[in-house]
Write a protein that holds these residues in place. Structure first.
Motif, PDB file in Angstrom:
ATOM      1  N   LYS A  91      11.191   5.882   4.615  1.00  0.00           N
ATOM      2  CA  LYS A  91      10.943   6.003   3.516  1.00  0.00           C
ATOM      3  C   LYS A  91      11.149   7.186   2.792  1.00  0.00           C
ATOM      4  O   LYS A  91      11.252   6.696   0.997  1.00  0.00           O
ATOM      5  CB  LYS A  91       9.296   5.136   3.416  1.00  0.00           C
ATOM      6  CG  LYS A  91       8.694   5.849   2.872  1.00  0.00           C
ATOM      7  CD  LYS A  91       7.037   4.926   3.234  1.00  0.00           C
ATOM      8  CE  LYS A  91       6.463   6.588   3.217  1.00  0.00           C
ATOM      9  NZ  LYS A  91       4.431   5.547   2.717  1.00  0.00           N
ATOM     10  N   HIS A 150      16.076   2.636  -1.506  1.00  0.00           N
ATOM     11  CA  HIS A 150      16.139   1.419  -1.611  1.00  0.00           C
ATOM     12  C   HIS A 150      16.753   1.457   0.250  1.00  0.00           C
ATOM     13  O   HIS A 150      17.548   0.706   0.824  1.00  0.00           O
ATOM     14  CB  HIS A 150      17.331   0.873  -1.926  1.00  0.00           C
ATOM     15  CG  HIS A 150      17.849   1.280  -3.341  1.00  0.00           C
ATOM     16  ND1 HIS A 150      17.069   0.954  -4.459  1.00  0.00           N
ATOM     17  CD2 HIS A 150      18.604   2.324  -3.784  1.00  0.00           C
ATOM     18  CE1 HIS A 150      17.499   1.694  -5.242  1.00  0.00           C
ATOM     19  NE2 HIS A 150      18.080   2.019  -5.488  1.00  0.00           N
ATOM     20  N   TYR A 159      14.103  -1.508   3.095  1.00  0.00           N
ATOM     21  CA  TYR A 159      13.326  -2.373   4.305  1.00  0.00           C
ATOM     22  C   TYR A 159      13.098  -2.317   5.016  1.00  0.00           C
ATOM     23  O   TYR A 159      13.874  -1.851   6.182  1.00  0.00           O
ATOM     24  CB  TYR A 159      14.280  -3.436   3.826  1.00  0.00           C
ATOM     25  CG  TYR A 159      14.769  -3.478   1.712  1.00  0.00           C
ATOM     26  CD1 TYR A 159      14.059  -4.588   1.731  1.00  0.00           C
ATOM     27  CD2 TYR A 159      15.522  -3.091   1.132  1.00  0.00           C
ATOM     28  CE1 TYR A 159      13.755  -4.339   0.569  1.00  0.00           C
ATOM     29  CE2 TYR A 159      15.294  -3.200  -0.026  1.00  0.00           C
ATOM     30  CZ  TYR A 159      14.948  -3.796  -0.654  1.00  0.00           C
ATOM     31  OH  TYR A 159      14.903  -4.449  -2.059  1.00  0.00           O
ATOM     32  N   TYR A 202      -0.191  -2.423  10.676  1.00  0.00           N
ATOM     33  CA  TYR A 202       0.210  -1.579   9.261  1.00  0.00           C
ATOM     34  C   TYR A 202      -1.347  -1.072   8.656  1.00  0.00           C
ATOM     35  O   TYR A 202      -0.288   0.278   7.726  1.00  0.00           O
ATOM     36  CB  TYR A 202       0.363  -3.257   8.684  1.00  0.00           C
ATOM     37  CG  TYR A 202       1.438  -2.954   7.350  1.00  0.00           C
ATOM     38  CD1 TYR A 202       2.621  -2.684   6.791  1.00  0.00           C
ATOM     39  CD2 TYR A 202      -0.099  -2.577   5.903  1.00  0.00           C
ATOM     40  CE1 TYR A 202       2.834  -2.410   5.476  1.00  0.00           C
ATOM     41  CE2 TYR A 202       1.121  -2.368   5.108  1.00  0.00           C
ATOM     42  CZ  TYR A 202       1.804  -2.812   4.051  1.00  0.00           C
ATOM     43  OH  TYR A 202       1.979  -2.830   3.364  1.00  0.00           O
ATOM     44  N   LEU A 255       1.347  -0.460   0.027  1.00  0.00           N
ATOM     45  CA  LEU A 255       1.962  -2.098  -0.176  1.00  0.00           C
ATOM     46  C   LEU A 255       3.794  -1.401  -0.790  1.00  0.00           C
ATOM     47  O   LEU A 255       3.245  -0.919  -1.829  1.00  0.00           O
ATOM     48  CB  LEU A 255       1.482  -2.710  -1.070  1.00  0.00           C
ATOM     49  CG  LEU A 255       2.192  -3.976  -1.065  1.00  0.00           C
ATOM     50  CD1 LEU A 255       1.314  -4.598   0.026  1.00  0.00           C
ATOM     51  CD2 LEU A 255       0.720  -4.682  -2.433  1.00  0.00           C
ATOM     52  N   GLY A 256       4.092  -2.210  -0.526  1.00  0.00           N
ATOM     53  CA  GLY A 256       5.551  -1.891  -1.071  1.00  0.00           C
ATOM     54  C   GLY A 256       6.540  -1.271  -0.791  1.00  0.00           C
ATOM     55  O   GLY A 256       7.498  -0.889  -1.309  1.00  0.00           O
ATOM     56  N   ARG A 257       6.185  -0.137   0.163  1.00  0.00           N
ATOM     57  CA  ARG A 257       7.043   1.391  -0.282  1.00  0.00           C
ATOM     58  C   ARG A 257       6.794   1.590   1.609  1.00  0.00           C
ATOM     59  O   ARG A 257       5.854   2.503   2.087  1.00  0.00           O
ATOM     60  CB  ARG A 257       6.258   2.065  -0.672  1.00  0.00           C
ATOM     61  CG  ARG A 257       7.296   3.724  -1.327  1.00  0.00           C
ATOM     62  CD  ARG A 257       7.303   4.249  -2.024  1.00  0.00           C
ATOM     63  NE  ARG A 257       7.333   5.520  -2.728  1.00  0.00           N
ATOM     64  CZ  ARG A 257       7.711   6.346  -1.040  1.00  0.00           C
ATOM     65  NH1 ARG A 257       6.549   6.770  -0.670  1.00  0.00           N
ATOM     66  NH2 ARG A 257       8.578   7.774  -1.569  1.00  0.00           N
ATOM     67  N   PRO A 258       8.223   1.171   2.034  1.00  0.00           N
ATOM     68  CA  PRO A 258       8.508   0.307   1.776  1.00  0.00           C
ATOM     69  C   PRO A 258       8.195  -0.789   2.597  1.00  0.00           C
ATOM     70  O   PRO A 258       7.720  -1.343   2.574  1.00  0.00           O
ATOM     71  CB  PRO A 258       9.994   0.456   2.913  1.00  0.00           C
ATOM     72  CG  PRO A 258       8.516   0.600   4.737  1.00  0.00           C
ATOM     73  CD  PRO A 258       7.974   1.445   3.641  1.00  0.00           C
ATOM     74  N   THR A 259       9.669  -1.841   1.767  1.00  0.00           N
ATOM     75  CA  THR A 259       9.291  -3.209   2.185  1.00  0.00           C
ATOM     76  C   THR A 259       9.791  -3.929   3.612  1.00  0.00           C
ATOM     77  O   THR A 259      10.477  -3.607   3.854  1.00  0.00           O
ATOM     78  CB  THR A 259      10.227  -4.610   1.077  1.00  0.00           C
ATOM     79  OG1 THR A 259      10.095  -3.757  -0.439  1.00  0.00           O
ATOM     80  CG2 THR A 259       9.704  -5.633   0.670  1.00  0.00           C
ATOM     81  N   VAL A 298       9.546  -7.126   6.203  1.00  0.00           N
ATOM     82  CA  VAL A 298      10.235  -8.506   6.054  1.00  0.00           C
ATOM     83  C   VAL A 298      10.380  -8.816   7.417  1.00  0.00           C
ATOM     84  O   VAL A 298      10.535  -8.518   8.456  1.00  0.00           O
ATOM     85  CB  VAL A 298      11.627  -8.658   5.652  1.00  0.00           C
ATOM     86  CG1 VAL A 298      12.258  -9.815   5.001  1.00  0.00           C
ATOM     87  CG2 VAL A 298      12.279  -8.007   4.855  1.00  0.00           C
TER      88      VAL A 298
END
Length: 220
Positions: free
Chosen positions: A71, A76, A78, A96, A103-107, A109
């Motif tokens: 990261k 960019h 994910y 996690y 949060l959100g770094r990275p995303t 999925v």
């Protein structure tokens, strides 16, 4: 680009699925030695992915250590995870927070299966490429230009007040704000919040209240 190391860890049938899926979506597949599992180049933007197809509940430290390193290297980035069981999903959630992910770094999925995961990867890469092609950066630059133009108008109006120069106008903008706010400000408020002299503060108050002054400003 697909990591050749990641490819060798997958079942051949899944690699065939990926190859066919990419071809159907107009992507060209190359196998290379790269740190992420995938790197897509869409619209001039590089989007990187780690794709975990087999979550090991007993080996999470290695996974998160790798993610933390990547990261920092890719803007960019994910992480897509196939978590078909409740046990795997719970293990991921615990890990996690255990490893202090931002949060959100990275995303991240999470998906139900590998095929769904790869479809998500394609959708993310494609959507980021579309945003790039629509030139979101140019739109931001246009907004900045408009902001500069607005400030230029502000300076022209405020410096039309007798005794007020560009420095004073900038001080008023930073401390008080809009022309409307400056017009409503009292002499005391101007003196308390800027470095303007009493004479200039008095002139500003008079300018917005004395018709003889505000009906004949000279805007250069």
């Amino acid at each position: 680009m697909m990591s050749s190391k990641w490819r060798d860890e997958q079942h051949p049938s899944f690699i065939n699925f990926i190859s066919s899926f990419l071809s159907a979506n107009s992507f060209r597949l190359n196998f290379v030695l790269v740190a992420p599992d995938f790197i897509f180049n869409c619209g001039g933007m590089s989007i990187s992915f780690v794709f975990i197809t087999n979550w090991d509940c007993h080996n999470t430290a290695v996974v998160f250590s790798r993610i933390k390193k990547l990261k920092e290297q890719f803007a960019h980035f994910y992480v897509v995870l196939a978590l078909p069981t409740r046990e795997q999903n719970d293990s991921f959630v615990r890990s996690y927070f255990k490893y202090g992910m931002e949060l959100g770094r990275p995303t991240f999925v999470p998906v139900q299966d590998r095929e769904m995961g790869f479809e998500k990867i394609i959708k993310i890469a494609h959507s980021r490429g579309v945003c790039k092609r629509q030139d979101a950066i140019s739109k931001l630059k246009a907004e900045r230009r408009r902001a500069v133009q607005t400030m230029d108008v502000f300076l022209r109006v405020v410096t039309s007040i007798p005794l007020i120069d560009n420095h004073d106008a900038n001080a008023l903008n930073q401390a008080i704000g809009s022309i409307e706010a400056i017009a409503k400000a009292s002499k005391t408020y101007i003196l308390e919040n800027t470095d303007l002299s009493a004479e200039k503060a008095e002139m500003i108050v008079r300018f917005f209240r004395d018709p003889k002054l505000y009906l004949s400003p000279k805007i250069n």
